[in-house]
Design a protein around this motif. Sequence first.
Motif, PDB file in Angstrom:
ATOM      1  N   PHE A 241       0.832  -1.204   0.000  1.00  0.00           N
ATOM      2  CA  PHE A 241       0.000   0.000   0.000  1.00  0.00           C
ATOM      3  C   PHE A 241       0.865   1.252   0.000  1.00  0.00           C
ATOM      4  CE2 PHE A 241      -2.250   3.384   2.216  1.00  0.00           C
ATOM      5  CZ  PHE A 241      -3.502   3.370   1.630  1.00  0.00           C
ATOM      6  N   MET A 242       1.855   1.296   0.900  1.00  0.00           N
ATOM      7  CA  MET A 242       2.715   2.475   0.987  1.00  0.00           C
ATOM      8  C   MET A 242       3.664   2.573  -0.211  1.00  0.00           C
ATOM      9  SD  MET A 242       1.539   4.101   3.490  1.00  0.00           S
ATOM     10  CE  MET A 242       2.752   5.433   3.481  1.00  0.00           C
ATOM     11  N   ARG A 243       4.087   1.434  -0.749  1.00  0.00           N
ATOM     12  CA  ARG A 243       4.939   1.463  -1.941  1.00  0.00           C
ATOM     13  C   ARG A 243       4.187   2.128  -3.100  1.00  0.00           C
ATOM     14  NH1 ARG A 243       5.268  -3.754  -3.174  1.00  0.00           N
ATOM     15  NH2 ARG A 243       6.842  -4.109  -1.560  1.00  0.00           N
ATOM     16  N   ALA A 244       2.916   1.768  -3.270  1.00  0.00           N
ATOM     17  CA  ALA A 244       2.126   2.364  -4.350  1.00  0.00           C
ATOM     18  C   ALA A 244       1.887   3.852  -4.106  1.00  0.00           C
ATOM     19  CB  ALA A 244       0.792   1.637  -4.477  1.00  0.00           C
ATOM     20  N   ALA A 290     -24.453  -7.654  -5.811  1.00  0.00           N
ATOM     21  CA  ALA A 290     -25.586  -6.866  -6.299  1.00  0.00           C
ATOM     22  C   ALA A 290     -25.290  -6.183  -7.633  1.00  0.00           C
ATOM     23  CB  ALA A 290     -25.978  -5.821  -5.257  1.00  0.00           C
ATOM     24  N   GLY A 291     -24.058  -6.326  -8.135  1.00  0.00           N
ATOM     25  CA  GLY A 291     -23.722  -5.772  -9.439  1.00  0.00           C
ATOM     26  C   GLY A 291     -23.028  -4.431  -9.423  1.00  0.00           C
ATOM     27  N   PHE A 292     -22.588  -3.976  -8.263  1.00  0.00           N
ATOM     28  CA  PHE A 292     -21.881  -2.705  -8.204  1.00  0.00           C
ATOM     29  C   PHE A 292     -20.493  -2.865  -8.824  1.00  0.00           C
ATOM     30  CE2 PHE A 292     -19.104   0.414  -6.115  1.00  0.00           C
ATOM     31  CZ  PHE A 292     -19.807   1.590  -6.370  1.00  0.00           C
ATOM     32  N   ALA A 293     -20.113  -1.924  -9.682  1.00  0.00           N
ATOM     33  CA  ALA A 293     -18.805  -1.957 -10.339  1.00  0.00           C
ATOM     34  C   ALA A 293     -17.970  -0.777  -9.848  1.00  0.00           C
ATOM     35  CB  ALA A 293     -18.959  -1.893 -11.850  1.00  0.00           C
ATOM     36  N   PHE A 294     -16.819  -1.065  -9.281  1.00  0.00           N
ATOM     37  CA  PHE A 294     -15.938  -0.020  -8.783  1.00  0.00           C
ATOM     38  C   PHE A 294     -15.215   0.667  -9.943  1.00  0.00           C
ATOM     39  CE2 PHE A 294     -16.686  -2.462  -5.028  1.00  0.00           C
ATOM     40  CZ  PHE A 294     -16.508  -1.606  -3.962  1.00  0.00           C
ATOM     41  N   ASP A 295     -15.161   1.989  -9.886  1.00  0.00           N
ATOM     42  CA  ASP A 295     -14.362   2.725 -10.860  1.00  0.00           C
ATOM     43  C   ASP A 295     -12.877   2.625 -10.557  1.00  0.00           C
ATOM     44  OD1 ASP A 295     -16.490   3.563 -12.397  1.00  0.00           O
ATOM     45  OD2 ASP A 295     -16.632   5.555 -11.489  1.00  0.00           O
ATOM     46  N   ARG A 296     -12.533   2.557  -9.259  1.00  0.00           N
ATOM     47  CA  ARG A 296     -11.136   2.494  -8.823  1.00  0.00           C
ATOM     48  C   ARG A 296     -10.959   1.301  -7.897  1.00  0.00           C
ATOM     49  NH1 ARG A 296      -8.310   6.113 -12.092  1.00  0.00           N
ATOM     50  NH2 ARG A 296      -9.540   8.015 -12.324  1.00  0.00           N
ATOM     51  N   PRO A 297     -10.914   0.087  -8.451  1.00  0.00           N
ATOM     52  CA  PRO A 297     -10.818  -1.101  -7.603  1.00  0.00           C
ATOM     53  C   PRO A 297      -9.411  -1.389  -7.100  1.00  0.00           C
ATOM     54  CG  PRO A 297     -10.945  -1.760  -9.896  1.00  0.00           C
ATOM     55  CD  PRO A 297     -11.120  -0.271  -9.869  1.00  0.00           C
ATOM     56  N   GLU A 298      -8.381  -0.849  -7.759  1.00  0.00           N
ATOM     57  CA  GLU A 298      -6.992  -1.152  -7.411  1.00  0.00           C
ATOM     58  C   GLU A 298      -6.321   0.091  -6.825  1.00  0.00           C
ATOM     59  OE1 GLU A 298      -5.661  -4.128  -7.651  1.00  0.00           O
ATOM     60  OE2 GLU A 298      -7.289  -5.124  -8.766  1.00  0.00           O
ATOM     61  N   TRP A 299      -5.534  -0.115  -5.778  1.00  0.00           N
ATOM     62  CA  TRP A 299      -4.942   1.011  -5.073  1.00  0.00           C
ATOM     63  C   TRP A 299      -3.949   1.827  -5.907  1.00  0.00           C
ATOM     64  CZ3 TRP A 299      -5.605   4.726  -2.115  1.00  0.00           C
ATOM     65  CH2 TRP A 299      -4.564   5.410  -1.485  1.00  0.00           C
ATOM     66  N   PRO A 300      -3.044   1.245  -6.669  1.00  0.00           N
ATOM     67  CA  PRO A 300      -2.106   2.094  -7.424  1.00  0.00           C
ATOM     68  C   PRO A 300      -2.807   3.112  -8.316  1.00  0.00           C
ATOM     69  CG  PRO A 300      -1.326  -0.166  -7.405  1.00  0.00           C
ATOM     70  CD  PRO A 300      -2.715  -0.192  -6.827  1.00  0.00           C
ATOM     71  N   GLU A 301      -3.849   2.692  -9.018  1.00  0.00           N
ATOM     72  CA  GLU A 301      -4.570   3.622  -9.884  1.00  0.00           C
ATOM     73  C   GLU A 301      -5.353   4.645  -9.058  1.00  0.00           C
ATOM     74  OE1 GLU A 301      -3.336   0.171 -11.984  1.00  0.00           O
ATOM     75  OE2 GLU A 301      -4.617   0.305 -10.197  1.00  0.00           O
ATOM     76  N   ALA A 302      -5.932   4.204  -7.950  1.00  0.00           N
ATOM     77  CA  ALA A 302      -6.665   5.133  -7.090  1.00  0.00           C
ATOM     78  C   ALA A 302      -5.722   6.178  -6.505  1.00  0.00           C
ATOM     79  CB  ALA A 302      -7.370   4.361  -5.975  1.00  0.00           C
ATOM     80  N   ALA A 303      -4.551   5.733  -6.036  1.00  0.00           N
ATOM     81  CA  ALA A 303      -3.586   6.663  -5.456  1.00  0.00           C
ATOM     82  C   ALA A 303      -3.110   7.669  -6.494  1.00  0.00           C
ATOM     83  CB  ALA A 303      -2.402   5.887  -4.875  1.00  0.00           C
ATOM     84  N   ALA A 304      -2.871   7.208  -7.710  1.00  0.00           N
ATOM     85  CA  ALA A 304      -2.430   8.112  -8.773  1.00  0.00           C
ATOM     86  C   ALA A 304      -3.483   9.178  -9.056  1.00  0.00           C
ATOM     87  CB  ALA A 304      -2.112   7.321 -10.041  1.00  0.00           C
ATOM     88  N   ASP A 305      -4.747   8.789  -9.069  1.00  0.00           N
ATOM     89  CA  ASP A 305      -5.822   9.750  -9.294  1.00  0.00           C
ATOM     90  C   ASP A 305      -5.886  10.772  -8.164  1.00  0.00           C
ATOM     91  OD1 ASP A 305      -8.524  10.615 -10.516  1.00  0.00           O
ATOM     92  OD2 ASP A 305      -9.044  10.113  -8.439  1.00  0.00           O
ATOM     93  N   LEU A 306      -5.778  10.314  -6.926  1.00  0.00           N
ATOM     94  CA  LEU A 306      -5.845  11.226  -5.788  1.00  0.00           C
ATOM     95  C   LEU A 306      -4.678  12.206  -5.792  1.00  0.00           C
ATOM     96  CD1 LEU A 306      -6.955   8.556  -3.187  1.00  0.00           C
ATOM     97  CD2 LEU A 306      -8.332  10.518  -3.912  1.00  0.00           C
ATOM     98  N   VAL A 307      -3.493  11.724  -6.137  1.00  0.00           N
ATOM     99  CA  VAL A 307      -2.328  12.616  -6.214  1.00  0.00           C
ATOM    100  C   VAL A 307      -2.533  13.678  -7.294  1.00  0.00           C
ATOM    101  CG1 VAL A 307       0.118  12.722  -6.849  1.00  0.00           C
ATOM    102  CG2 VAL A 307      -0.682  10.988  -5.225  1.00  0.00           C
ATOM    103  N   ARG A 308      -3.062  13.289  -8.442  1.00  0.00           N
ATOM    104  CA  ARG A 308      -3.341  14.265  -9.509  1.00  0.00           C
ATOM    105  C   ARG A 308      -4.306  15.352  -9.016  1.00  0.00           C
ATOM    106  NH1 ARG A 308      -3.326   9.633 -12.937  1.00  0.00           N
ATOM    107  NH2 ARG A 308      -5.587   9.438 -12.681  1.00  0.00           N
ATOM    108  N   ARG A 309      -5.283  14.941  -8.254  1.00  0.00           N
ATOM    109  CA  ARG A 309      -6.277  15.906  -7.771  1.00  0.00           C
ATOM    110  C   ARG A 309      -5.690  16.827  -6.706  1.00  0.00           C
ATOM    111  NH1 ARG A 309     -10.817  11.867  -6.161  1.00  0.00           N
ATOM    112  NH2 ARG A 309     -11.912  13.742  -5.392  1.00  0.00           N
ATOM    113  N   VAL A 310      -4.819  16.290  -5.861  1.00  0.00           N
ATOM    114  CA  VAL A 310      -4.134  17.145  -4.884  1.00  0.00           C
ATOM    115  C   VAL A 310      -3.284  18.182  -5.606  1.00  0.00           C
ATOM    116  CG1 VAL A 310      -2.379  17.202  -3.075  1.00  0.00           C
ATOM    117  CG2 VAL A 310      -4.135  15.413  -3.034  1.00  0.00           C
ATOM    118  N   ARG A 311      -2.535  17.741  -6.602  1.00  0.00           N
ATOM    119  CA  ARG A 311      -1.653  18.661  -7.334  1.00  0.00           C
ATOM    120  C   ARG A 311      -2.446  19.702  -8.123  1.00  0.00           C
ATOM    121  NH1 ARG A 311       2.710  14.004  -9.123  1.00  0.00           N
ATOM    122  NH2 ARG A 311       4.227  14.463  -7.476  1.00  0.00           N
ATOM    123  N   GLY A 312      -3.674  19.362  -8.480  1.00  0.00           N
ATOM    124  CA  GLY A 312      -4.490  20.284  -9.262  1.00  0.00           C
ATOM    125  C   GLY A 312      -5.321  21.232  -8.433  1.00  0.00           C
ATOM    126  N   ARG A 313      -5.196  21.150  -7.113  1.00  0.00           N
ATOM    127  CA  ARG A 313      -6.014  22.038  -6.265  1.00  0.00           C
ATOM    128  C   ARG A 313      -5.627  23.504  -6.470  1.00  0.00           C
ATOM    129  NH1 ARG A 313      -6.005  18.564  -0.885  1.00  0.00           N
ATOM    130  NH2 ARG A 313      -3.970  19.499  -0.630  1.00  0.00           N
TER     131      ARG A 313
END
Length: 313
Positions: A241-244, A290-313
Amino acid sequence: MKIVLPGGTGQVGTVLRRALTAAGHEVVVLSRRPTGHGEIRWDGRTLGPWAEVVDGSDVVVNLAGRSVSCRYTPDNLRAMMDSRVDSARVVGEAIAAAARPPRVWLQMSTATVYAHRFDAPNDEATGVIGGAEPGVPDYWGYSVDIATAWEREQEMADTPHTRKVALRAAMVMSPDRGGVFDVLSRLARLGLGGPVAGGRQYVSWIHDHDFVRAVEFLVARHDLAGPVNLAAPAPLPHRAFMRALRGAWGVPVGLPATKWMAELGAYALRSDTELLLKSRRVVPGRLLDAGFAFDRPEWPEAAADLVRRVRGR
């Protein structure tokens, strides 16, 4: 829809309020310290004029409870228990007294209800409730007691016309300042984001957009009630988790920390090591079924998205 958010001024409430308001819903926040439009005062313990906004609402999402980001002293643990149980009780009383009760009551709970374990993931059907694990601090069991009492208060509420769902939520990762992602990112950027106590313990998490989408999904699905895990389907060991997270920030190295070093760090941050050391291996069995589909199921991709949003604030 008219949506009432008791305790909606914290990190998770901010995420949910922002998204639901942007989607065009009328959102009313119940707060002990209201500061602006759309916020109404309540004390989280007793019925009052605030109950009028519950009557005629479509959805109540109760997020109230003392923050877990604190030292787990006896006084703080008792405050966590009382704030959660009292707020769930009085929300139930308001719904029971409503002439036009909401059709669904989503009650915040926590993935901490499950046992500290490494061998298998915890879903709602086969997951092991914690509190009796050998070799863990005694007070970890009290955290489980808080979660079970929280859920029991909702379950016992006499609200026959309102569907009830307990949200067993993992850590909600958002780019907001002061949230858990912000704290972990600060450590990673300082070169301190290495594995803690070996890093075998599992981390369960959910991307903020998926958290909001899961809430909307549960509101819309009339056939889902009871406990539901709100966690991404791919929990991973703390080391990975921390490596990603370091990779998302472009930080190549993170210093590891022993258990006693984690204790010192938690003390300095006025937090507790349970948040770091407990292995929370939680998966969203009912959502996936129930059929719910995650947009960000994997942590590396989720972390990358969150970092982009922090940098874009």
